[in-house]
Design a protein around this motif. Structure first.
Motif, PDB file in Angstrom:
ATOM      1  N   LEU A 149       0.699  -0.979  -0.410  1.00  0.00           N
ATOM      2  CA  LEU A 149      -0.217   0.194  -0.357  1.00  0.00           C
ATOM      3  C   LEU A 149       0.898   1.486  -0.019  1.00  0.00           C
ATOM      4  O   LEU A 149       1.719   1.867   0.512  1.00  0.00           O
ATOM      5  CB  LEU A 149      -0.660  -0.165   1.615  1.00  0.00           C
ATOM      6  CG  LEU A 149      -2.083  -0.801   1.189  1.00  0.00           C
ATOM      7  CD1 LEU A 149      -2.214  -2.250   0.874  1.00  0.00           C
ATOM      8  CD2 LEU A 149      -3.722  -0.512   2.133  1.00  0.00           C
ATOM      9  N   TRP A 150       0.912   1.809  -1.070  1.00  0.00           N
ATOM     10  CA  TRP A 150       1.557   3.092  -1.224  1.00  0.00           C
ATOM     11  C   TRP A 150       0.861   4.565  -0.689  1.00  0.00           C
ATOM     12  O   TRP A 150       0.038   5.107  -1.991  1.00  0.00           O
ATOM     13  CB  TRP A 150       2.307   3.577  -2.814  1.00  0.00           C
ATOM     14  CG  TRP A 150       2.953   4.270  -2.572  1.00  0.00           C
ATOM     15  CD1 TRP A 150       3.269   5.964  -2.244  1.00  0.00           C
ATOM     16  CD2 TRP A 150       4.243   3.843  -3.621  1.00  0.00           C
ATOM     17  NE1 TRP A 150       4.473   5.772  -3.176  1.00  0.00           N
ATOM     18  CE2 TRP A 150       4.956   5.419  -3.630  1.00  0.00           C
ATOM     19  CE3 TRP A 150       4.822   3.092  -4.699  1.00  0.00           C
ATOM     20  CZ2 TRP A 150       6.211   5.736  -4.638  1.00  0.00           C
ATOM     21  CZ3 TRP A 150       5.576   3.109  -5.739  1.00  0.00           C
ATOM     22  CH2 TRP A 150       6.814   4.314  -5.776  1.00  0.00           C
ATOM     23  N   PRO A 151       1.000   5.125   0.122  1.00  0.00           N
ATOM     24  CA  PRO A 151       0.293   5.699   0.464  1.00  0.00           C
ATOM     25  C   PRO A 151       1.092   7.389  -0.165  1.00  0.00           C
ATOM     26  O   PRO A 151       2.027   8.124   0.816  1.00  0.00           O
ATOM     27  CB  PRO A 151       0.414   6.266   2.489  1.00  0.00           C
ATOM     28  CG  PRO A 151       1.572   5.030   2.778  1.00  0.00           C
ATOM     29  CD  PRO A 151       1.840   4.430   1.426  1.00  0.00           C
ATOM     30  N   VAL A 152       0.374   8.249  -0.467  1.00  0.00           N
ATOM     31  CA  VAL A 152       0.893   9.944  -0.395  1.00  0.00           C
ATOM     32  C   VAL A 152       1.097  10.214   0.520  1.00  0.00           C
ATOM     33  O   VAL A 152      -0.185  10.750   0.903  1.00  0.00           O
ATOM     34  CB  VAL A 152       0.232   9.861  -1.610  1.00  0.00           C
ATOM     35  CG1 VAL A 152       0.916  11.861  -2.246  1.00  0.00           C
ATOM     36  CG2 VAL A 152       0.559   9.191  -3.299  1.00  0.00           C
ATOM     37  N   ARG A 153       1.874  11.288   1.691  1.00  0.00           N
ATOM     38  CA  ARG A 153       1.553  11.572   2.454  1.00  0.00           C
ATOM     39  C   ARG A 153       2.254  13.856   2.285  1.00  0.00           C
ATOM     40  O   ARG A 153       2.768  13.899   1.192  1.00  0.00           O
ATOM     41  CB  ARG A 153       3.234  11.600   3.217  1.00  0.00           C
ATOM     42  CG  ARG A 153       3.059   9.658   3.339  1.00  0.00           C
ATOM     43  CD  ARG A 153       4.139   9.527   5.452  1.00  0.00           C
ATOM     44  NE  ARG A 153       3.742   7.990   5.520  1.00  0.00           N
ATOM     45  CZ  ARG A 153       3.730   6.651   5.247  1.00  0.00           C
ATOM     46  NH1 ARG A 153       4.503   6.695   3.820  1.00  0.00           N
ATOM     47  NH2 ARG A 153       3.656   6.247   5.957  1.00  0.00           N
ATOM     48  N   VAL A 154       1.174  13.611   2.740  1.00  0.00           N
ATOM     49  CA  VAL A 154       1.626  15.580   2.764  1.00  0.00           C
ATOM     50  C   VAL A 154       1.606  15.830   4.080  1.00  0.00           C
ATOM     51  O   VAL A 154       1.146  15.868   5.191  1.00  0.00           O
ATOM     52  CB  VAL A 154       0.273  16.156   1.744  1.00  0.00           C
ATOM     53  CG1 VAL A 154       0.279  17.953   1.707  1.00  0.00           C
ATOM     54  CG2 VAL A 154       0.414  15.292   0.620  1.00  0.00           C
ATOM     55  N   GLN A 159      -2.161  21.405   5.196  1.00  0.00           N
ATOM     56  CA  GLN A 159      -3.733  21.599   5.366  1.00  0.00           C
ATOM     57  C   GLN A 159      -3.734  23.987   5.448  1.00  0.00           C
ATOM     58  O   GLN A 159      -3.478  24.713   5.949  1.00  0.00           O
ATOM     59  CB  GLN A 159      -3.624  21.433   6.558  1.00  0.00           C
ATOM     60  CG  GLN A 159      -5.173  21.477   7.128  1.00  0.00           C
ATOM     61  CD  GLN A 159      -5.758  20.598   7.744  1.00  0.00           C
ATOM     62  OE1 GLN A 159      -6.969  20.185   7.898  1.00  0.00           O
ATOM     63  NE2 GLN A 159      -4.522  20.325   9.135  1.00  0.00           N
ATOM     64  N   TYR A 160      -5.197  23.918   4.548  1.00  0.00           N
ATOM     65  CA  TYR A 160      -5.866  25.050   4.248  1.00  0.00           C
ATOM     66  C   TYR A 160      -4.886  25.757   3.351  1.00  0.00           C
ATOM     67  O   TYR A 160      -5.135  27.252   2.634  1.00  0.00           O
ATOM     68  CB  TYR A 160      -5.667  26.110   4.881  1.00  0.00           C
ATOM     69  CG  TYR A 160      -6.969  25.182   6.448  1.00  0.00           C
ATOM     70  CD1 TYR A 160      -7.818  24.650   6.281  1.00  0.00           C
ATOM     71  CD2 TYR A 160      -5.964  24.756   7.563  1.00  0.00           C
ATOM     72  CE1 TYR A 160      -8.218  23.566   7.123  1.00  0.00           C
ATOM     73  CE2 TYR A 160      -6.963  23.717   8.419  1.00  0.00           C
ATOM     74  CZ  TYR A 160      -8.154  23.183   8.622  1.00  0.00           C
ATOM     75  OH  TYR A 160      -8.678  22.900   9.047  1.00  0.00           O
ATOM     76  N   LEU A 161      -3.697  25.148   2.995  1.00  0.00           N
ATOM     77  CA  LEU A 161      -2.953  25.607   1.965  1.00  0.00           C
ATOM     78  C   LEU A 161      -2.856  24.834   0.788  1.00  0.00           C
ATOM     79  O   LEU A 161      -3.845  24.686  -0.352  1.00  0.00           O
ATOM     80  CB  LEU A 161      -1.117  25.952   1.945  1.00  0.00           C
ATOM     81  CG  LEU A 161      -1.331  26.967   3.861  1.00  0.00           C
ATOM     82  CD1 LEU A 161       0.117  26.419   4.609  1.00  0.00           C
ATOM     83  CD2 LEU A 161      -1.720  27.963   3.668  1.00  0.00           C
ATOM     84  N   ASP A 162      -1.525  24.572   0.899  1.00  0.00           N
ATOM     85  CA  ASP A 162      -1.383  24.410  -0.591  1.00  0.00           C
ATOM     86  C   ASP A 162      -1.285  22.188  -0.652  1.00  0.00           C
ATOM     87  O   ASP A 162      -1.087  21.613  -1.850  1.00  0.00           O
ATOM     88  CB  ASP A 162      -0.646  24.381  -1.665  1.00  0.00           C
ATOM     89  CG  ASP A 162       1.033  23.658  -1.196  1.00  0.00           C
ATOM     90  OD1 ASP A 162       1.201  23.969   0.228  1.00  0.00           O
ATOM     91  OD2 ASP A 162       2.465  24.267  -1.537  1.00  0.00           O
ATOM     92  N   ASN A 429      -9.871  28.830  10.063  1.00  0.00           N
ATOM     93  CA  ASN A 429      -8.484  28.793   9.964  1.00  0.00           C
ATOM     94  C   ASN A 429      -8.648  29.455   8.271  1.00  0.00           C
ATOM     95  O   ASN A 429      -9.243  30.489   7.622  1.00  0.00           O
ATOM     96  CB  ASN A 429      -8.255  27.325   9.239  1.00  0.00           C
ATOM     97  CG  ASN A 429      -8.988  26.518  10.432  1.00  0.00           C
ATOM     98  OD1 ASN A 429      -8.011  26.720  11.141  1.00  0.00           O
ATOM     99  ND2 ASN A 429     -10.018  25.241  10.366  1.00  0.00           N
ATOM    100  N   ALA A 430      -7.227  29.989   8.065  1.00  0.00           N
ATOM    101  CA  ALA A 430      -6.465  30.961   7.367  1.00  0.00           C
ATOM    102  C   ALA A 430      -6.442  30.088   5.879  1.00  0.00           C
ATOM    103  O   ALA A 430      -6.036  29.589   5.496  1.00  0.00           O
ATOM    104  CB  ALA A 430      -4.979  31.486   7.384  1.00  0.00           C
ATOM    105  N   TYR A 431      -7.519  29.634   5.449  1.00  0.00           N
ATOM    106  CA  TYR A 431      -8.371  28.866   4.521  1.00  0.00           C
ATOM    107  C   TYR A 431      -8.276  29.273   2.987  1.00  0.00           C
ATOM    108  O   TYR A 431      -9.236  30.544   3.045  1.00  0.00           O
ATOM    109  CB  TYR A 431      -9.515  28.345   4.692  1.00  0.00           C
ATOM    110  CG  TYR A 431      -9.458  26.895   3.648  1.00  0.00           C
ATOM    111  CD1 TYR A 431     -10.502  26.960   2.486  1.00  0.00           C
ATOM    112  CD2 TYR A 431      -8.659  25.479   4.312  1.00  0.00           C
ATOM    113  CE1 TYR A 431     -10.397  25.748   2.142  1.00  0.00           C
ATOM    114  CE2 TYR A 431      -9.322  24.622   3.940  1.00  0.00           C
ATOM    115  CZ  TYR A 431     -10.074  24.442   2.229  1.00  0.00           C
ATOM    116  OH  TYR A 431     -10.004  23.824   1.799  1.00  0.00           O
TER     117      TYR A 431
END
Length: 437
Positions: A149-154, A159-162, A429-431
């Motif tokens: 299982l290959w999770p793409v991690r951010v 969060q709330y940015l890109d 949030n600064a969304y």
């Protein structure tokens, strides 16, 4: 030199050394263990001039004949005894001692053959990216892993940015790596995963780690599915998002905007994930969120790289309480046991604990950085008659494949959701989001 203990002599003259003896270990016969077959020897006592070239009277001839017969019988008896000792030494210990460390190589050979029949799914891998891909690829091959299982991690800070852009770039990177590696193949279904294994490929199931990668949008979720994502961790480690809470830390207790469980919009996201046919992974959720998801989900869930609370090492971060394990069993989900930071003995203890509490159909294996750990762990488990062929196949990957297949069967059974997250849930949030008209 072979020595025989001075036990009472047993007449072996009427035994049949030609009979083939089988010893069975975990549904595999000893003949399958690459141990040379022991063939019975045929002995024939020949008369002739070499025995005696002269004749005596009938009495002498009779005595000589009896003497020769007795001698022949003794030779045959000795041969049978020696043959029995050889058979005992080569056969019976294999049947009885396959659960002994002295025959580790035989058990490792058995595990290797078992993993050619069914893929070992090594949980979700850590830090598999362009920069360290070569090292990880050969580690995966050496570990006898058949699918990942290959999770793409951010990063949570995105969060709330890109975060959405970074997730898209992560999927693109994963696809480019797989495209130039003949040993990998991206799969989207359980059947494709099994087919890739049968063809000697490592199946890659793409997914997302962290609901913040969705930008609080079910439309973005649908686009990730169309790009090949087939599982999603609702939160990453200590990274709550606007619609569901991760495991709460002391720092997060003082953040007023952080939810403590799953919001109404979170239920909408979960429903859409089920409708699409994606696996929901919940290892990083807070306990209330876990129970909400388990009670609301329409398909089996996955808890990846975690351990039961009652038997966990202090090194493990994802701890699952017993009542959550019981609920996971009712849901039909699977807990992939964290084994990387544990000794083989500790890992087996946790595996058996989950099996006893939740059942055989709800336990799997998490990832490990040690290429030999899977083989040693499975070889050690094979010493226990509780772990036969069928149960080992469920442990190494059969349970996760079953979850994937059941999730697929649930596809499109729910109505498509067009809802957007309420503005009040994100306005604190600064969304960066263009306001709706």
């Amino acid at each position: 030199m072979i020595s025989v203990s001075n036990h009472e002599f047993v007449d072996l003259r009427h035994q049949q050394p030609q009979c083939k003896t089988h010893f069975v270990f975990t549904d595999i016969e000893i003949a399958d263990l690459d141990i040379p077959e022991i063939s019975s020897a045929k002995y024939q006592l020949k008369n002739g001039n070499a025995i005696g070239a002269y004749k005596k009277d009938s009495s002498s001839s009779s005595i000589a004949s009896i003497s020769r017969k007795n001698k022949g019988r003794k030779i045959v008896a000795v041969v049978i005894i020696l043959l029995a000792i050889v058979l005992f030494g080569a056969g019976i210990p294999i049947g009885l001692q396959l659960r002994s460390s002295s025959l580790l190589e035989a058990r490792l050979s058995f595990i290797k053959r078992l993993l050619t029949e069914y893929p070992l799914i090594g949980g979700s891998l850590n830090s598999l990216s362009e920069s360290n891909f070569s090292q990880n690829y050969f580690q995966i091959r050496e570990s006898m892993v058949g699918a990942i299982l290959w999770p793409v991690r951010v990063p949570c800070q995105a969060q709330y940015l890109d975060a959405v852009q970074l997730a898209l770039e992560g999927i693109d990177e994963a696809k480019r790596i797989v495209d130039r590696t003949s040993g990998f193949r991206i799969v989207s279904t359980a059947d494709e995963m099994e087919q890739a294994h049968n063809e000697g490929k490592i199946g890659v199931l793409l997914g997302l780690e962290g609901g913040h990668s969705l930008g609080s949008s079910v439309a973005v979720l649908r686009m990730f599915f169309s790009l090949g994502a087939r599982f999603i961790s609702l939160t990453s480690f200590e990274c709550s998002n606007s619609w569901i809470a991760a495991h709460i830390t002391r720092e997060q207790l003082f953040e007023e905007s952080t939810p403590t469980s799953m919001t109404e919009f979170g239920k909408i996201v979960l429903k859409e994930i089920n409708r699409l046919g994606m696996i929901v992974e919940i290892s990083h959720l807070s306990e209330p969120s876990m129970m909400q998801v388990l009670n609301s989900a329409k398909a089996p869930l996955l808890v990846s790289n975690a351990s039961p609370a009652a038997s966990s090492s202090a090194n493990i971060t994802n701890i699952i309480p017993d009542h959550v394990l019981s609920a996971l069993s009712s849901n039909g989900g699977v807990l992939s046991i964290c084994i990387d930071k544990l000794s083989v003995k500790e890992a087996i203890h946790n595996i058996n604990y989950v099996r006893a509490l939740a059942g055989l159909d709800h336990v799997g294996l998490g990832p490990t950085a040690s290429p030999k750990k899977y083989a040693l762990l499975l070889a050690e488990l094979a010493r226990d008659r509780l772990w036969n062929n069928a149960s080992l196949k469920k442990l190494v990957g059969g349970n996760i494949v079953r979850v994937l297949r059941e999730v697929e069967m649930n596809r499109n059974k729910e109505a498509l959701s067009e809802d957007w997250i309420p503005q009040e849930e994100i306005e604190a949030n600064a969304y960066c989001r263009y306001p709706e008209p």
